[in-house]
Write a protein that holds these residues in place. Structure first.
Motif, PDB file in Angstrom:
ATOM      1  N   PRO B 262       1.009  -0.928  -0.244  1.00 38.16           N
ATOM      2  CA  PRO B 262      -0.191   0.101  -0.177  1.00 38.16           C
ATOM      3  C   PRO B 262       1.019   1.274   0.616  1.00 38.16           C
ATOM      4  O   PRO B 262       1.869   1.452   0.804  1.00 38.16           O
ATOM      5  N   LEU B 263       0.473   2.355  -0.786  1.00 35.64           N
ATOM      6  CA  LEU B 263       1.340   3.751  -0.669  1.00 35.64           C
ATOM      7  C   LEU B 263       0.982   4.146   1.108  1.00 35.64           C
ATOM      8  O   LEU B 263       0.514   3.452   1.967  1.00 35.64           O
ATOM      9  N   GLY B 264       2.154   4.163   1.220  1.00 36.14           N
ATOM     10  CA  GLY B 264       2.717   4.722   2.621  1.00 36.14           C
ATOM     11  C   GLY B 264       3.655   3.430   3.356  1.00 36.14           C
ATOM     12  O   GLY B 264       3.744   3.575   4.708  1.00 36.14           O
ATOM     13  N   LEU B 265       4.201   2.738   3.247  1.00 36.61           N
ATOM     14  CA  LEU B 265       5.381   1.935   3.361  1.00 36.61           C
ATOM     15  C   LEU B 265       5.956   2.056   4.031  1.00 36.61           C
ATOM     16  O   LEU B 265       6.807   3.725   3.393  1.00 36.61           O
ATOM     17  N   THR B 269       9.971  -0.300   6.408  1.00 37.02           N
ATOM     18  CA  THR B 269      10.012  -1.912   5.745  1.00 37.02           C
ATOM     19  C   THR B 269      10.379  -2.276   4.680  1.00 37.02           C
ATOM     20  O   THR B 269      10.627  -3.479   4.420  1.00 37.02           O
ATOM     21  N   LEU B 270      10.269  -1.237   3.913  1.00 36.28           N
ATOM     22  CA  LEU B 270      10.841  -1.655   2.118  1.00 36.28           C
ATOM     23  C   LEU B 270      12.108  -2.259   2.494  1.00 36.28           C
ATOM     24  O   LEU B 270      12.814  -3.145   1.630  1.00 36.28           O
ATOM     25  N   ILE B 271      12.984  -1.468   3.254  1.00 36.98           N
ATOM     26  CA  ILE B 271      14.483  -1.812   3.012  1.00 36.98           C
ATOM     27  C   ILE B 271      14.803  -3.167   3.719  1.00 36.98           C
ATOM     28  O   ILE B 271      15.870  -4.071   3.110  1.00 36.98           O
ATOM     29  N   TYR B 272      14.850  -3.097   5.107  1.00 37.26           N
ATOM     30  CA  TYR B 272      14.862  -4.420   6.409  1.00 37.26           C
ATOM     31  C   TYR B 272      13.655  -5.562   5.441  1.00 37.26           C
ATOM     32  O   TYR B 272      14.342  -6.364   5.880  1.00 37.26           O
ATOM     33  N   ASP B 273      12.638  -5.128   5.474  1.00 34.66           N
ATOM     34  CA  ASP B 273      11.834  -6.828   5.329  1.00 34.66           C
ATOM     35  C   ASP B 273      11.646  -6.836   4.420  1.00 34.66           C
ATOM     36  O   ASP B 273      11.742  -8.211   3.731  1.00 34.66           O
ATOM     37  N   PHE B 274      11.005  -6.568   2.929  1.00 38.28           N
ATOM     38  CA  PHE B 274      11.439  -6.294   1.457  1.00 38.28           C
ATOM     39  C   PHE B 274      12.678  -6.882   1.183  1.00 38.28           C
ATOM     40  O   PHE B 274      13.064  -7.841  -0.032  1.00 38.28           O
ATOM     41  N   GLY B 275      13.427  -5.950   1.661  1.00 39.94           N
ATOM     42  CA  GLY B 275      14.863  -5.966   1.031  1.00 39.94           C
ATOM     43  C   GLY B 275      16.050  -6.939   1.632  1.00 39.94           C
ATOM     44  O   GLY B 275      17.340  -7.025   1.112  1.00 39.94           O
ATOM     45  N   GLY B 276      15.393  -7.100   2.820  1.00 41.32           N
ATOM     46  CA  GLY B 276      16.250  -8.097   3.692  1.00 41.32           C
ATOM     47  C   GLY B 276      17.390  -7.618   4.119  1.00 41.32           C
ATOM     48  O   GLY B 276      18.374  -8.028   4.314  1.00 41.32           O
ATOM     49  N   GLY B 277      17.558  -6.244   4.420  1.00 43.97           N
ATOM     50  CA  GLY B 277      18.317  -4.942   4.746  1.00 43.97           C
ATOM     51  C   GLY B 277      19.511  -4.676   4.255  1.00 43.97           C
ATOM     52  O   GLY B 277      19.704  -5.340   3.074  1.00 43.97           O
ATOM     53  N   THR B 278      20.530  -4.401   4.857  1.00 48.90           N
ATOM     54  CA  THR B 278      21.729  -3.935   3.620  1.00 48.90           C
ATOM     55  C   THR B 278      22.544  -5.399   3.733  1.00 48.90           C
ATOM     56  O   THR B 278      22.998  -5.892   5.131  1.00 48.90           O
ATOM     57  N   ASP B 303      12.026   5.689   9.503  1.00 46.16           N
ATOM     58  CA  ASP B 303       9.919   4.995   9.800  1.00 46.16           C
ATOM     59  C   ASP B 303       8.457   6.003   9.023  1.00 46.16           C
ATOM     60  O   ASP B 303       7.579   6.505   9.347  1.00 46.16           O
ATOM     61  N   THR B 304      10.006   6.989   8.369  1.00 48.24           N
ATOM     62  CA  THR B 304       9.004   7.229   7.010  1.00 48.24           C
ATOM     63  C   THR B 304       7.634   7.505   6.127  1.00 48.24           C
ATOM     64  O   THR B 304       8.516   6.140   5.971  1.00 48.24           O
ATOM     65  N   PRO B 305       7.225   7.835   6.270  1.00 41.84           N
ATOM     66  CA  PRO B 305       6.211   6.418   5.394  1.00 41.84           C
ATOM     67  C   PRO B 305       6.502   7.391   3.372  1.00 41.84           C
ATOM     68  O   PRO B 305       6.366   8.049   3.780  1.00 41.84           O
ATOM     69  N   THR B 320       9.331   8.591  -7.868  1.00 44.75           N
ATOM     70  CA  THR B 320       8.867   6.788  -8.463  1.00 44.75           C
ATOM     71  C   THR B 320       9.039   5.698  -7.398  1.00 44.75           C
ATOM     72  O   THR B 320       9.292   5.250  -7.708  1.00 44.75           O
ATOM     73  N   ALA B 321       9.100   6.339  -6.427  1.00 45.36           N
ATOM     74  CA  ALA B 321       8.950   5.260  -5.647  1.00 45.36           C
ATOM     75  C   ALA B 321      10.381   4.315  -5.338  1.00 45.36           C
ATOM     76  O   ALA B 321       9.998   2.813  -5.497  1.00 45.36           O
ATOM     77  N   ALA B 322      11.466   4.670  -6.152  1.00 45.51           N
ATOM     78  CA  ALA B 322      12.465   3.412  -6.598  1.00 45.51           C
ATOM     79  C   ALA B 322      13.125   4.040  -5.388  1.00 45.51           C
ATOM     80  O   ALA B 322      14.324   5.063  -5.866  1.00 45.51           O
ATOM     81  N   THR B 323      13.526   3.298  -4.437  1.00 45.31           N
ATOM     82  CA  THR B 323      14.563   3.474  -3.593  1.00 45.31           C
ATOM     83  C   THR B 323      15.889   3.475  -3.850  1.00 45.31           C
ATOM     84  O   THR B 323      16.072   1.937  -4.174  1.00 45.31           O
TER      85      THR B 323
END
Ligand SMILES: Cc1cc2nc3c(=O)[nH]c(=O)nc-3n(C[C@H](O)[C@H](O)[C@H](O)COP(=O)(O)O)c2cc1C
Ligand code: FES
Lengths: 173, 429
Positions: B262-265, B269-278, B303-305, B320-323
């Protein structure tokens, strides 16, 4: 010898011009056809496109020089384009580029003496999630490593002479 | 809010995971394909536009402009043909989401185009695809042909009185052509130099005719909103930012890729949960949240949505939400060299502040990185960037200036260390 489109290209050209309300809009797609057919966009190739689209040659030149993918000079049969933008940089694109320069003995913007390879640093290929990325002619190669680059170069060296043209190189469509 | 998919990478927008695709029209039909289009064709175009407005779909091309509002700018009394133009130029560095639709899920895009074209009364749509996407263009052409054979395109779309043709038009390697008015110039066969506005494209766009320009993902959102209804679509996001979003992740992370949520992730969460961390679990140094033109953030922003308004409040942009993430040990000046070089290379040269300014920025950042920067150069960078900001016809100038300002402000010590030490302390130069 006067330049002319082959029958296949002629059919593609017909399809293109029918899409637009005027001939000028067909210019970029037609320049891609000419680029593929004649190897690059020489002055003669641009003049030929101008005649086919009934446009002043200066308009064609003006547009052709604006776009980096429209080749104004010949490239090697295998045109290797290494992305040098941020996501690829963070994933080792510089090492990849340096390795290629060493293996091929040429720098970015150069062609090998046998005409088999040319090398170029390009901007983001929109493959940042599978960085580092590169493109050889039309084909993407992603998640690259030095080992994969070596294997790729080897296979391109061994590929039969005709394979370059057959796969529709250099902005073919 | 809907739950985050258990298998991130699959959801409503991202119907395929890596290596999967829906290239056969029957496969699209088997999972609800064309239900949304049928529904749309049974509605009045005005009601359809209202539905899109209700779904609060904000444009996915970077600026977040509400799609329904844009559509309602079309003049009512203009008898010229109307055009729908889809922006598949995907040029903003870091961004690789639209390629997913072109290569793996073209029918979601094409169905969204058919719905949108019907809503705005366009009988011709052009998809402007960046020139490098040669195989993607072939996939798209093939999908268009399948739709024509299935009666979903042509003189009578799904048996209705609505006629539509969709054409693929190639870009040729110019980032500025992603800017909507430059894109129109490019389709017209000209160099891609942005136009002065007004008039806006909705009034006078392609060949002077009313034209709507939307991003690829925006089209997929339109389809989704029609299929599930505006309310269900809204519930997949935030009240002001409707729907799910495709997030991209690249750089120093374990699992780069595309993820739907959803918008507001949150960035965390994106980096550590979806991306598995650094990579190597190193601490984060910088986060470029939405393509290389969006101001860089630090770990405090985790923690910014990620939605249009929250990212703005945090001092950056959703874009573009491309981090793109980089970790400690990375030279931020070396990263900025890549960014500055890009915008200098891609300036179309039309506006003096952009043409001269982007070159200045590039040379200054390069000289700092290579140890030849002079005291005061960091401030010089800021003032050069500020002179571009807001002084150009299109937003490319801003796109070049914003990262420079944010990098200098955030990593000031790093810039000064390069200048006083006369070398790159990271050994990156
Ligand atoms: C320099 C520049 C480059 C752009 N590149 C793209 C692009 O590659 N893809 C895109 O969809 N929008 C791009 N945009 C935004 C477009 O101008 C336009 O806002 C967008 O396509 C509208 O679609 P949307 O409302 O559906 O987001 C760019 C804008 C600028 C200023
Ligand atoms: S940065 Fe290399 S593909 Fe995007």
């Amino acid at each position: 010898m006067a330049l002319a489109f082959s029958p296949d290209t002629e059919r593609a050209f017909d399809r293109i011009v029918r899409r637009y309300p005027n001939l000028r809009a067909a210019l970029i797609p037609t320049l891609f056809l000419a680029d593929r057919e004649f190897g690059y966009l020489s002055r003669e190739a641009m003049e030929y496109v101008a005649r086919r689209l009934e446009l002043p040659p200066s308009w064609v030149l003006n547009t052709a020089t604006f776009y980096t993918m429209l080749r104004k000079r010949p490239t090697g049969r295998n045109h290797i384009q290494v992305c040098v933008n941020v996501a690829c940089y963070l994933r080792g694109a510089d090492q990849l580029g340096d390795h290629l320069k060493k293996q091929l003995g040429i720098g970015f913007g150069e062609v090998t003496a046998d005409g088999l390879f040319s090398l170029e640093g390009v901007q983001c290929l929109a493959a940042c999630g599978t960085a580092p990325a590169m493109q050889v002619n039309d084909v993407y190669h992603e998640d690259m490593t030095i080992q994969k680059v070596d294997a790729l170069i080897e296979s391109l060296r061994l590929a039969p002479q005709t394979s370059g043209a057959a796969t529709g190189q250099g902005g073919a469509r | 809010m809907i739950a985050i998919p258990a298998n991130p990478g699959r959801g409503h927008l991202l119907r395929c995971g890596p290596g999967e695709s829906i290239l056969d029209i029957s496969k699209h039909q088997a999972i609800g394909g064309f239900l949304a289009l049928r529904k749309a064709l049974s509605m009045q175009p005005a009601a359809l536009i209202d539905e899109v407005k209700k779904a609060s779909i904000r444009g996915r091309g970077g600026a977040g402009f509400p799609a329904g509002t844009k559509w309602s700018f079309l003049p009512k009394d203009n008898l010229k043909p109307r055009y729908l133009v889809i922006n598949a130029d995907e040029g903003e560095p870091g961004t690789f989401k639209d390629r997913y639709f072109l290569a793996q899920d073209p029918f979601a895009l094409l169905e969204g185009i058919a719905i949108s074209a019907f809503a705005i009364g366009a009988h011709t749509a052009f998809i402007y695809v960046r020139g490098e996407f040669v195989s993607e263009m072939r996939v798209l052409e093939e999908a268009i042909e399948q739709m024509r054979r299935a009666g979903a395109l042509g003189r009578s779309v799904l048996g209705s009185t609505f006629a539509l043709e969709i054409y693929v038009h190639p870009g040729a390697g110019a980032y500025v052509c992603g800017e909507e008015s430059a894109l129109l110039e490019s389709i017209e066969g000209k160099p891609g130099r942005p136009r002065n506005r007004p008039p806006f494209p909705a009034v006078a766009g392609l060949w002077g005719c009313p034209t709507i320009i939307n991003n690829v993902e925006t089209m997929a959102c339109v389809r989704l909103a029609l299929q599930h209804g505006a309310e269900a679509f809204l519930a997949m996001g935030l009240p002001r930012d409707g729907g799910p979003k495709i997030y991209g992740l690249s750089g120093h992370v374990k699992r780069p890729g595309l993820f739907e949520a959803p918008l507001g992730l949150t960035l965390r969460t994106l980096i550590y949960d979806f991306g598995g961390g650094t990579l190597d679990d190193r601490p984060i140094k910088g986060i470029i949240p939405g393509g290389s033109s969006t101001p860089v953030l630090g770990p405090e922003a985790l923690d910014t949505p990620m939605d249009f308004d929250s990212m703005k409040a945090a001092g950056s942009m959703l874009g573009t939400a491309a981090t793109t993430v980089f970790t400690e040990g990375t030279c931020p000046v070396a990263v900025l060299v890549r960014i500055a070089r890009f915008y200098a290379h891609e300036s179309c040269g039309q506006c003096t502040p952009c043409r001269e300014g982007t070159g200045w920025l590039e040379r200054l950042v390069e000289s700092i990185e290579h140890g030849t920067g002079r005291p005061g150069d960091a401030d010089l960078l800021l003032s050069a960037a500020n002179q571009i900001l807001g002084n150009t016809i299109c937003a490319l100038g801003d796109a070049a200036a914003l990262p420079v300002i944010s990098f200098v402000n955030r990593f000031r010590d790093d810039f000064e260390a390069h200048i006083t030490g006369q070398r790159c302390p990271y050994g990156a130069a």
